[in-house]
Design an enzyme around this catalytic site. Structure first.
Site, PDB file in Angstrom:
ATOM      1  N   GLU A   1       1.445  -0.549  -5.077  1.00 44.21           N
ATOM      2  CA  GLU A   1       0.482   0.480  -5.459  1.00 44.21           C
ATOM      3  C   GLU A   1       1.290   1.759  -5.670  1.00 44.21           C
ATOM      4  O   GLU A   1       1.702   2.410  -4.709  1.00 44.21           O
ATOM      5  CB  GLU A   1      -0.561   0.684  -4.363  1.00 44.21           C
ATOM      6  CG  GLU A   1      -1.581   1.762  -4.722  1.00 44.21           C
ATOM      7  CD  GLU A   1      -2.330   2.295  -3.514  1.00 44.21           C
ATOM      8  OE1 GLU A   1      -3.448   2.795  -3.702  1.00 44.21           O
ATOM      9  OE2 GLU A   1      -1.800   2.246  -2.393  1.00 44.21           O
TER      10      GLU A   1
ATOM     11  N   ASP B   1       0.834  -1.198   0.000  1.00 40.93           N
ATOM     12  CA  ASP B   1       0.000   0.000   0.000  1.00 40.93           C
ATOM     13  C   ASP B   1       0.873   1.254   0.000  1.00 40.93           C
ATOM     14  O   ASP B   1       1.914   1.310   0.652  1.00 40.93           O
ATOM     15  CB  ASP B   1      -0.878  -0.024   1.258  1.00 40.93           C
ATOM     16  CG  ASP B   1      -1.905   1.090   1.287  1.00 40.93           C
ATOM     17  OD1 ASP B   1      -2.724   1.149   0.361  1.00 40.93           O
ATOM     18  OD2 ASP B   1      -1.877   1.889   2.236  1.00 40.93           O
TER      19      ASP B   1
END
Length: 521
Positions: free
Chosen positions: A261, A206
Site C-alpha cells: 500500500e 500496510d
C-alpha cells in the site's frame, strides 16, 4: 517458455474478516465463516483472497492495531482455524494473502507496554519513536516535537506522564515503530517466516511507504503535500527493508509475493518499489481516485503502464477497498437517471479486467453493494469518525448480505445482530437472490471473470490505444478490443465481434455509461 508467476495477472478478492461471514453467532465475521463461503469465491472466478488483519487486537482501528503478530484474535478463531482455512482455500484452487502491519503496533503490544514502563533512552523505547517536546506558548507549556499530523485527525504525538512524546501517524493506540532499530527489522522478518511456514501465498503490506522517517524530524510547514514524498513517507531507506523481505520471500517455493500500500507523488516514484529485488506489486490507486471520465481513465492507465514497464513488474488495479467509498456510490450523479451508478460500476469492472496486470476486488462489489451512508453515529467505530475527521470508513465495512429477507441476511446464524447495522432494502442484493438471476450484478461478475480467465493466456502485457475522443475510450490487447463510453449518448463501436457488454448494445452503437469487450477482427 518461462511460466509467469500467478500474481502477475491474478484477480484477488479482499475479505474484510469482521464483515464477511459469521459462523458462531456473535455478530462478527470469523475464519470459519470465511471457510464456509469459499465456494462463493471459487464460483465467482477469483484467483486469490486477501484477508485484512485477524490478529489479536483491541480493534482501535479495525484490527490494524496489532497486539500479537503470531496469533489469531479469539473473536475470529484460532491458529488451527487459520491452518484449516489455508488448506481449504488451496483445495478450492485459491491462493491466500494476509495483511502485515509493520508501521505501527497496538499500544497493547508487549513491546509498547515494556517501552512505557522503561525509562527514557532505554533499549525498550528505542523500538518505537520517542522524543522530547518543544517549548509551548506559555510558561511551563510544551508542544509536540514537530507539526506532523495524524491521518485520523489531530497531532501525531501523544505525551506520556514521564514527559516524552511518542509518534503515531494514525490513532494514539497505534504507536509507530522505529525501523532504524535492527531488532524491529529482524522481528518482522521472523513474522513473515512464521506465516509463510503456515502456507500463506503472500502479504499485503500496510502503510508500506511509511516505515522510515527523516532523522531530523523536521516540520512539514511550507513543504506542500504532507502524505507523499517528504520527511514522513517514501524515505530512501525504506527500500533496503523490502530488499531484505524479498530475500525472505524468494527463499520459499510457490511464487510467494508481497504487494504494498504505497502513496506517492506520481507513478514514477511508485515504480521504485517494484525494482526486481523489492516488492512484487504496488496498488495503482489513481484509478480508484479518478473521476468518471474517459480522459482521466486514459491518463491514469497510460502513466501507470509507462512507469511500471521498466521494472519488469505488472500493474495492479483497484476500484474499491475497506478504506474507500464504494465505487457504486462514487459513480452516482446527482439528479441523474436512477441506476446510472450501477451501470457505470459494471462498465468500470470491464475496464479493470481488460487492463494488463492484476485486479483487486473488494468484498460485496460483486453484489453491487452501495456505500451505507446513513449509519447512526452510535454504531460507527472508525477512529476517523471518533477523532472528528469525518464520517469515517464504516459505510463500506457493513457485513455482507448472503440470504433471507431481513437482517442479518444470512451473515450470522440464529438471527444475531451484526456488529454494524445492515440496510433494510438489501434483500434484493443478497448472494442468494442474485445467484439464479442472469441479469444480476453477481451473474455479470461471474461472466466477466470467466471470460477474462479464458482470454488471459493469449493476451499481451501491453495495450494499443485506438482512435477515440472524450467521452469514449478504446484500446486493443491482442485478440481483445475494449470500448468504454463515459458519456450519455451512444458512440460507434470500434471493429470487433461483441463478447461481453455491460448493457445491451444498440446495433453497432455503444450506449452511454457502458463498456464492451470485442473479439479483435
Amino acid at each position: 517458455m518461462t511460466r509467469s508467476p500467478w500474481w502477475r495477472s491474478a484477480v484477488v478478492y479482499e475479505v474484510y474478516v469482521r464483515s464477511f461471514a459469521d459462523s458462531d453467532g456473535d455478530g462478527e465475521g470469523d475464519l470459519r465463516g470465511i471457510r464456509s463461503r469459499l465456494g462463493h469465491l471459487r464460483d465467482l472466478g477469483v484467483d486469490a483472497l486477501w484477508l485484512t488483519p485477524f490478529y489479536p487486537s483491541p480493534l482501535a482501528d479495525g484490527g490494524y492495531d496489532v497486539a500479537d503478530y503470531r496469533d489469531v484474535d479469539p473473536r475470529f478463531g484460532t491458529l488451527g482455524d487459520f491452518d484449516d482455512l489455508v488448506s481449504d482455500a488451496h483445495a478450492h484452487g485459491l491462493r491466500l494473502i494476509v495483511d502485515i502491519v509493520p508501521n505501527h503496533t497496538s499500544d497493547r503490544h508487549r513491546w509498547f507496554r515494556e517501552a512505557v514502563a522503561a525509562p527514557p533512552g532505554s533499549p525498550a523505547r528505542d523500538r518505537y519513536i520517542f522524543r522530547r517536546g518543544r517549548p509551548g506558548p506559555g510558561p511551563g507549556e510544551e508542544d509536540p516535537p514537530n507539526d506532523w499530523p495524524s491521518s485520523f485527525g489531530g497531532p501525531a504525538w501523544t505525551r506520556l506522564p514521564c514527559g516524552e512524546w511518542y509518534l503515531h501517524l494514525y490513532a494514539p493506540e497505534q504507536p509507530d515503530l522505529n525501523w532504524r532499530n535492527t531488532e524491529v527489522r529482524h522481528e518482522f522478518e521472523d513474522i513473515l517466516r512464521f506465516w509463510l511456514d503456515r502456507g500463506v501465498d503472500g502479504f499485503r503490506v500496510d502503510v508500506a511507504a511509511g516505515l522510515v522517517k527523516d532523522e531530523t524530524f523536521c516540520d512539514l510547514a511550507g513543504r506542500g503535500r504532507r502524505t507523499a514524498n517528504g520527511p514522513i513517507y517514501n524515505r530512501p531507506e525504506v527500500h533496503e527493508i523490502y530488499r531484505r523481505w524479498r530475500r525472505v520471500l524468494d527463499g520459499y517455493d510457490g511464487d510467494r509475493m508481497a504487494i504494498g500500500e504505497v502513496w506517492t507523488d506520481g507513478p514514477e516514484d511508485l515504480a521504485l518499489y517494484l525494482r526486481p529485488d523489492e516488492l512484487h506489486q504496488v496498488f495503482q490507486f489513481d484509478l480508484q481516485l479518478a473521476p468518471w471520465s474517459a480522459t482521466a481513465f486514459r491518463d491514469v492507465v497510460a502513466a501507470a503502464l509507462a512507469a511500471v514497464a521498466p521494472t519488469g513488474s505488472a500493474p495492479t488495479w483497484v476500484l474499491s477497498s475497506h478504506d474507500s467509498v464504494r465505487h457504486v456510490t462514487r459513480y452516482e450523479r446527482p439528479g441523474g437517471v436512477p441506476g446510472i451508478e450501477l451501470a457505470r460500476a459494471r462498465a468500470a469492472l470491464l475496464l479493470l479486467l481488460a487492463l494488463p496486470g492484476s485486479a483487486y476486488l473488494y468484498q460485496g462489489e460483486e453484489l453491487g453493494l452501495p456505500e451505507v451512508t446513513d449509519l447512526p453515529d452510535e454504531a460507527r467505530q472508525d477512529p476517523i469518525f471518533k477523532r472528528g475527521g469525518g464520517r469515517g470508513r464504516d459505510g463500506c465495512r457493513v457485513p455482507l448480505p448472503w440470504s433471507g429477507r431481513a437482517e442479518p441476511f444470512g451473515f450470522s446464524p440464529d438471527g444475531a445482530r451484526p456488529w454494524l447495522p445492515m440496510p433494510r432494502d438489501w434483500a434484493s442484493l443478497t448472494a442468494e437472490a442474485q445467484r439464479s438471476d442472469p441479469s444480476s450484478t453477481l451473474s455479470f461478475y461471474r461472466r466477466a471473470l470467466t471470460l477474462r480467465r479464458d482470454l488471459a493466456g493469449g493476451l499481451p502485457e501491453s495495450l494499443e490505444w485506438l482512435d477515440s475522443s472524450e467521452p469514449a475510450l478504446f484500446f486493443r490487447r491482442g485478440r481483445l478490443t475494449f470500448a468504454l463510453n463515459c458519456g450519455e449518448n451512444p458512440v460507434r463501436l470500434p471493429a470487433g465481434r461483441p463478447l461481453l457488454t455491460s448493457i445491451p448494445l444498440y446495433g453497432d452503437l455503444l450506449p452511454g455509461n457502458s463498456a464492451a469487450w470485442l473479439a479483435t477482427l
